[in-house]
Every structure is written in structure tokens, then in C-alpha cells.
Design a protein around this motif. Structure first.
Motif, PDB file in Angstrom:
ATOM      1  N   TRP A   1       0.833  -1.201   0.000  1.00 55.66           N
ATOM      2  CA  TRP A   1       0.000   0.000   0.000  1.00 55.66           C
ATOM      3  C   TRP A   1       0.870   1.254   0.000  1.00 55.66           C
ATOM      4  CZ3 TRP A   1      -1.046   4.585   2.293  1.00 55.66           C
ATOM      5  CH2 TRP A   1      -2.297   5.169   2.063  1.00 55.66           C
ATOM      6  N   ILE A   2       1.905   1.282   0.859  1.00 55.77           N
ATOM      7  CA  ILE A   2       2.783   2.452   0.928  1.00 55.77           C
ATOM      8  C   ILE A   2       3.546   2.630  -0.387  1.00 55.77           C
ATOM      9  CG2 ILE A   2       4.825   3.416   2.060  1.00 55.77           C
ATOM     10  CD1 ILE A   2       3.822   2.139   4.665  1.00 55.77           C
ATOM     11  N   ASP A   3       4.060   1.534  -0.940  1.00 57.52           N
ATOM     12  CA  ASP A   3       4.781   1.628  -2.215  1.00 57.52           C
ATOM     13  C   ASP A   3       3.884   2.214  -3.299  1.00 57.52           C
ATOM     14  OD1 ASP A   3       7.087   0.586  -1.126  1.00 57.52           O
ATOM     15  OD2 ASP A   3       6.659  -1.481  -1.751  1.00 57.52           O
ATOM     16  N   ASP A   4       2.655   1.772  -3.350  1.00 53.77           N
ATOM     17  CA  ASP A   4       1.723   2.254  -4.362  1.00 53.77           C
ATOM     18  C   ASP A   4       1.410   3.736  -4.153  1.00 53.77           C
ATOM     19  OD1 ASP A   4      -0.023   1.764  -6.627  1.00 53.77           O
ATOM     20  OD2 ASP A   4      -1.693   1.976  -5.213  1.00 53.77           O
ATOM     21  N   ALA A   5       1.229   4.142  -2.893  1.00 56.28           N
ATOM     22  CA  ALA A   5       0.944   5.551  -2.604  1.00 56.28           C
ATOM     23  C   ALA A   5       2.111   6.440  -3.014  1.00 56.28           C
ATOM     24  CB  ALA A   5       0.642   5.721  -1.116  1.00 56.28           C
ATOM     25  N   LEU A   6       3.339   6.003  -2.730  1.00 56.24           N
ATOM     26  CA  LEU A   6       4.512   6.795  -3.096  1.00 56.24           C
ATOM     27  C   LEU A   6       4.678   6.872  -4.609  1.00 56.24           C
ATOM     28  CD1 LEU A   6       7.071   5.649  -0.361  1.00 56.24           C
ATOM     29  CD2 LEU A   6       5.772   7.786  -0.475  1.00 56.24           C
ATOM     30  N   ARG A   7       4.370   5.783  -5.309  1.00 66.13           N
ATOM     31  CA  ARG A   7       4.452   5.811  -6.772  1.00 66.13           C
ATOM     32  C   ARG A   7       3.481   6.835  -7.360  1.00 66.13           C
ATOM     33  NH1 ARG A   7       5.237   0.198  -6.550  1.00 66.13           N
ATOM     34  NH2 ARG A   7       2.970  -0.140  -6.616  1.00 66.13           N
ATOM     35  N   ARG A   8       2.315   6.978  -6.717  1.00 65.64           N
ATOM     36  CA  ARG A   8       1.319   7.933  -7.199  1.00 65.64           C
ATOM     37  C   ARG A   8       1.608   9.356  -6.731  1.00 65.64           C
ATOM     38  NH1 ARG A   8      -2.184   3.919  -5.164  1.00 65.64           N
ATOM     39  NH2 ARG A   8      -2.840   5.369  -3.528  1.00 65.64           N
ATOM     40  N   GLY A   9       2.660   9.529  -5.927  1.00 62.85           N
ATOM     41  CA  GLY A   9       3.015  10.852  -5.436  1.00 62.85           C
ATOM     42  C   GLY A   9       2.143  11.346  -4.314  1.00 62.85           C
ATOM     43  N   GLU A  10       1.457  10.427  -3.629  1.00 66.27           N
ATOM     44  CA  GLU A  10       0.567  10.822  -2.541  1.00 66.27           C
ATOM     45  C   GLU A  10       1.345  11.035  -1.249  1.00 66.27           C
ATOM     46  OE1 GLU A  10      -2.510   7.957  -2.136  1.00 66.27           O
ATOM     47  OE2 GLU A  10      -3.355   8.327  -4.133  1.00 66.27           O
ATOM     48  N   ARG A  11       0.801  11.898  -0.402  1.00 67.19           N
ATOM     49  CA  ARG A  11       1.404  12.152   0.902  1.00 67.19           C
ATOM     50  C   ARG A  11       0.983  11.064   1.883  1.00 67.19           C
ATOM     51  NH1 ARG A  11      -0.314  16.910   5.110  1.00 67.19           N
ATOM     52  NH2 ARG A  11       1.116  16.319   6.785  1.00 67.19           N
ATOM     53  N   LEU A  12       1.933  10.585   2.690  1.00 74.16           N
ATOM     54  CA  LEU A  12       1.601   9.656   3.773  1.00 74.16           C
ATOM     55  C   LEU A  12       1.222  10.488   4.992  1.00 74.16           C
ATOM     56  CD1 LEU A  12       4.399   6.933   3.472  1.00 74.16           C
ATOM     57  CD2 LEU A  12       2.153   7.028   2.367  1.00 74.16           C
ATOM     58  N   MET A  13      -0.022  10.353   5.422  1.00 73.36           N
ATOM     59  CA  MET A  13      -0.518  11.189   6.511  1.00 73.36           C
ATOM     60  C   MET A  13       0.182  10.835   7.824  1.00 73.36           C
ATOM     61  SD  MET A  13      -2.412  12.954   4.682  1.00 73.36           S
ATOM     62  CE  MET A  13      -2.957  14.038   6.004  1.00 73.36           C
ATOM     63  N   GLY A  14       0.604  11.888   8.545  1.00 73.58           N
ATOM     64  CA  GLY A  14       1.289  11.689   9.820  1.00 73.58           C
ATOM     65  C   GLY A  14       2.798  11.692   9.703  1.00 73.58           C
ATOM     66  N   PHE A  15       3.314  12.039   8.516  1.00 75.30           N
ATOM     67  CA  PHE A  15       4.766  12.054   8.324  1.00 75.30           C
ATOM     68  C   PHE A  15       5.172  13.360   7.638  1.00 75.30           C
ATOM     69  CE2 PHE A  15       3.354   7.709   8.463  1.00 75.30           C
ATOM     70  CZ  PHE A  15       4.224   7.149   9.387  1.00 75.30           C
ATOM     71  N   GLY A  16       6.261  13.965   8.153  1.00 72.53           N
ATOM     72  CA  GLY A  16       6.724  15.235   7.630  1.00 72.53           C
ATOM     73  C   GLY A  16       6.082  16.409   8.350  1.00 72.53           C
ATOM     74  N   HIS A  17       6.802  17.548   8.415  1.00 74.61           N
ATOM     75  CA  HIS A  17       6.302  18.732   9.104  1.00 74.61           C
ATOM     76  C   HIS A  17       6.920  19.970   8.478  1.00 74.61           C
ATOM     77  CE1 HIS A  17       5.502  21.629  12.368  1.00 74.61           C
ATOM     78  NE2 HIS A  17       4.530  20.807  12.725  1.00 74.61           N
ATOM     79  N   ARG A  18       6.149  21.035   8.424  1.00 74.26           N
ATOM     80  CA  ARG A  18       6.596  22.289   7.818  1.00 74.26           C
ATOM     81  C   ARG A  18       7.825  22.850   8.526  1.00 74.26           C
ATOM     82  NH1 ARG A  18       3.337  26.539   5.408  1.00 74.26           N
ATOM     83  NH2 ARG A  18       4.658  28.332   5.037  1.00 74.26           N
ATOM     84  N   ILE A  19       7.912  22.662   9.840  1.00 71.78           N
ATOM     85  CA  ILE A  19       8.998  23.260  10.626  1.00 71.78           C
ATOM     86  C   ILE A  19      10.083  22.249  10.966  1.00 71.78           C
ATOM     87  CG2 ILE A  19       9.566  24.454  12.777  1.00 71.78           C
ATOM     88  CD1 ILE A  19       7.896  26.117  10.824  1.00 71.78           C
ATOM     89  N   TYR A  20       9.688  21.064  11.465  1.00 70.60           N
ATOM     90  CA  TYR A  20      10.684  20.112  11.947  1.00 70.60           C
ATOM     91  C   TYR A  20      11.393  19.437  10.777  1.00 70.60           C
ATOM     92  CZ  TYR A  20       8.613  20.661  16.558  1.00 70.60           C
ATOM     93  OH  TYR A  20       8.163  21.187  17.738  1.00 70.60           O
ATOM     94  N   ARG A  21      12.717  19.502  10.810  1.00 73.01           N
ATOM     95  CA  ARG A  21      13.531  18.806   9.816  1.00 73.01           C
ATOM     96  C   ARG A  21      13.955  17.444  10.343  1.00 73.01           C
ATOM     97  NH1 ARG A  21      10.892  21.407   7.140  1.00 73.01           N
ATOM     98  NH2 ARG A  21      11.379  19.730   5.711  1.00 73.01           N
ATOM     99  N   VAL A  22      13.678  17.175  11.602  1.00 74.36           N
ATOM    100  CA  VAL A  22      13.928  15.867  12.220  1.00 74.36           C
ATOM    101  C   VAL A  22      12.616  15.452  12.888  1.00 74.36           C
ATOM    102  CG1 VAL A  22      16.407  16.206  12.515  1.00 74.36           C
ATOM    103  CG2 VAL A  22      14.853  16.996  14.298  1.00 74.36           C
ATOM    104  N   ARG A  23      12.667  14.464  13.755  1.00 77.76           N
ATOM    105  CA  ARG A  23      11.442  13.952  14.363  1.00 77.76           C
ATOM    106  C   ARG A  23      10.770  15.005  15.241  1.00 77.76           C
ATOM    107  NH1 ARG A  23       9.396   8.793  14.992  1.00 77.76           N
ATOM    108  NH2 ARG A  23       8.122   8.395  16.849  1.00 77.76           N
ATOM    109  N   ASP A  24       9.471  15.120  15.106  1.00 72.42           N
ATOM    110  CA  ASP A  24       8.652  16.022  15.908  1.00 72.42           C
ATOM    111  C   ASP A  24       8.688  15.524  17.355  1.00 72.42           C
ATOM    112  OD1 ASP A  24       6.519  17.359  17.160  1.00 72.42           O
ATOM    113  OD2 ASP A  24       5.268  17.326  15.377  1.00 72.42           O
TER     114      ASP A  24
END
Length: 369
Positions: A236-259
Motif C-alpha cells: 500500500w505504501i509503495d503504491d501511494a509513493l508511486r502515485r506521489g501521494e502524501r503519507l498522513m502523519g509524516f513530515g512537518h513544515r517546521i521540523y527537519r527531524v522527528r517532531d
């Protein structure tokens, strides 16, 4: 002619718009400091103690945690009385819209300190809205309880277990303040006009309603629903990344490391493991997602953010998904009120400039004048 205004980054990234003693977000180091304390040291404190910290020197007498506990209990009773004749007007509204309407009942003539009443009102209003939607009568507050404990009791109609209260309290503390985010900035702009605290926090709630700010935890659960099983996680994750979709709950506008808030909430969630919830499954999703994100985007750090474990914690507490933004507001009201009080002290209207990029009048029109 040279443009006198310097170029401003889109979204005001990197622009300092206020000085504050309340909180500092160090995105590079993955650190959140609240009034001189790292978040990790605050996570085990009662919500009322964190309020005392945020409101220190901003409320008359700088009340301590015990005084705030008492004041909040009294204010919840006042909020309950204000809510009862207005609940019917929330028919057909979403929980956030209903909360916004009820907060509008808090008038500037209230005798209670406005910051105290604003914080106290949210759990009363959210519990009342939820029970009305379920066809149940609202439950009156118990002023002897702490805010998190009383909210769960008003919501469920019976006392909650100690683990549930501790988990919710940890969440409220974790999200109490987080720098000059969109809703806090909105609150400070409104406060700078001297519109009053209630107007400012209603504006903040309206900003939080937007899906780019306060609406992310629900989609995390939608993602877990879509994955469905342990065997489906990787594909499921591989397919989402291939489609360019965002994985919800990962990444942050401010934090460049773990929140850092994610780690605090992960600890709180771990204590709720079991009882039919899917915390173990979500941890498997997190491991696979982080590994695949690192491989797919090696130059872009994407780590777990606060929404991932917020979703799990609130789901484990059996809270409906459409309440998540309201629960966020319950905790963030602490920071909003503190920022409003701080801004009001400055006495300075926030009035940035904009860069005009539209067409100019034709030269012949100007000459004809």
C-alpha cells in the motif's frame, strides 16, 4: 523605480512577526521549549500546572496550579449555564462550527477572567455538543475534577479510568503551545486590534478549522483504514509513493527531524495498548513508512509528526474523528489565551505591508488629471 519593500518568502517563512516568552520551536534540533522547559519535562505535569506556567505574569496575581484548578472548576459551571439555552442552535452544525457558535456566547462583560473562562468552556461545550448529537442530556461539570478528567466524565456520563485521563492530559499538555502557528498568529492579530480575548480565540479556532492546520489527525486513521492489514502495509505504501501521494502523519513544515511531540504521545499511546485498539498495527505502519520514505526521498527528511500519534491516542479513547479538531482546540486554548494576553500587553497593532503586483494605471490617465 526601486521597490522599497524587501522580498517576502511565500507563507512568511522565516519572517519574525512577534517576540514571545511563551514557546520556541527549534525545527532543526527537533526541540520544543515552553517557558524555559523542554516539552519532555512538561509531559507528566497536570494541564493546570502548564496553564500556570503559560499564564505566569500575564494574569493578575500569577495564580498557581491549585488556584487555576479551582478557577477552572468554577468557570466550567458558568460555561455550562451559558451553554444550556444555546445547544439547540447548534443543530446541523459540525462539532467545530457548534463550538464556534457556543464560544460566541462568551461576552466581554463576563466577570470570570476571560482566559480562564475560555479554557474552561471548551470541554463543557464539546461534551455537551457530542451528547446532544447522540440524543443524550448534557452532564454538569464537577468542579473538583481536573479539566481532562471532567471532560471525559461529562462526555461519557461516568468517570473515566486513570489511564484514559492521563493519556488525554498528556495530549493537552503536548499541544498547549507551539510557536507562532497559523491559529496563534490569527489570535495575536485580532488581539492587537483590542477586539478582546474571546474574539481573538474564536478567530484562532476558525483558523484551526482549516485542513492544512488542525484537520490532519483524522486522515491518519483514514490511511490506516485503507491499508487494512499487516500484509498490505508495504504494498500500500509503495503504491501511494508511486502515485506521489502524501503519507498522513509524516513530515512537518517546521521540523527537519522527528517532531518531539510525536515521541511524547507515542509514550502515552503505548500505555493504552490493548483493549481491541490498533496501536500495534499502527506502529508497524510507522516502521514501514519511515523506511520507505528514507529510501524514496533520501534528501528530504520526513519523520513522524504529532498527527500520527494524536490520531491513535484519540481513537484509543473512543473519541469520534470529527471531534479531533475540537480536542486539539481544548489543549491549544492554553497557548492562544497566553499569546492574546501577551499581545495585549504590547499595545501595538499588527499591520504588515503587502507587495502590490497588479497592473498600474495607464500613464495617460494620470496625466489627464
Amino acid at each position: 523605480m526601486r521597490d522599497p519593500l524587501p522580498r517576502t518568502p511565500v507563507g512568511l517563512d522565516g519572517v519574525v512577526a512577534a517576540e514571545t516568552v511563551l514557546s520556541h520551536v527549534d525545527g532543526a534540533a527537533g526541540r520544543l521549549i515552553v517557558r524555559g522547559h523542554d516539552l519532555e519535562t512538561l509531559a507528566g505535569m497536570p494541564f493546570e500546572a502548564v496553564l500556570a506556567l503559560l499564564w505566569a505574569d500575564l494574569l493578575p496575581g500569577s495564580p498557581d496550579a491549585a488556584a487555576i484548578h479551582t478557577a477552572l472548576g468554577r468557570a466550567r459551571l458558568r460555561a455550562f449555564d451559558l451553554m444550556l439555552p444555546r445547544l439547540a442552535a447548534t443543530e446541523g452544525l459540525s462539532p467545530v462550527e457548534g463550538l464556534r457558535l457556543l464560544l460566541g456566547a462568551l461576552g466581554d462583560g463576563e466577570a470570570e477572567p476571560h482566559a480562564v473562562l475560555a479554557v474552561a468552556a471548551v470541554p463543557v461545550f464539546v461534551a455537551g455538543l457530542t451528547r446532544r448529537r447522540a440524543g443524550q442530556a448534557p452532564v454538569a461539570p464537577d468542579p473538583a475534577r481536573g479539566l481532562a478528567d471532567d471532560f471525559l466524565t461529562m462526555l461519557r456520563g461516568a468517570p473515566a479510568g486513570a489511564e484514559a485521563v492521563e493519556a488525554l492530559e498528556t495530549y493537552l499538555v503536548t499541544v498547549a503551545d507551539h510557536g507562532l502557528n497559523a491559529s496563534t498568529f490569527a489570535a495575536r492579530v485580532i488581539a492587537s486590534t483590542e477586539a478582546g480575548l474571546f474574539s481573538a480565540v474564536i478567530g484562532a479556532l476558525s483558523a484551526l478549522k482549516g485542513p492544512l492546520h488542525g484537520g490532519a489527525p483524522g486522515p491518519v486513521l483514514d490511511m490506516l483504514d485503507a491499508i487494512g492489514s499487516e500484509a498490505a502495509i508495504g504494498p500500500w505504501i509503495d503504491d501511494a509513493l508511486r502515485r506521489g501521494e502524501r503519507l498522513m502523519g509524516f513530515g512537518h513544515r517546521i521540523y527537519r527531524v522527528r517532531d518531539p511531540r510525536a515521541d511524547v504521545l507515542k509514550g502515552a499511546v503505548s500505555r493504552l495498548r490493548g483493549a481491541g485498539n490498533r496501536i500495534g498495527f499502527a506502529e508497524s505502519v510507522e516502521r514501514e513508512a519511515l523506511a520507505r520514505l528514507a529510501a524514496a526521498k533520501p534528501l528530504r527528511p520526513l519523520d513522524t509528526n504529532v498527527e500520527f500519534y494524536t490520531a491513535l491516542l484519540l481513537e484509543a479513547l473512543d473519541l469520534p474523528r470529527d471531534l479531533f479538531t475540537c480536542i486539539f482546540a481544548m489543549g491549544r486554548m492554553a497557548g492562544w489565551t497566553a499569546h492574546v494576553l501577551e499581545q495585549e500587553r504590547s499595545g501595538r497593532l499588527i499591520r504588515p505591508q503587502s507587495r502590490y503586483v497588479g497592473p498600474m494605471p495607464a500613464a495617460s490617465v494620470r496625466g489627464a488629471a
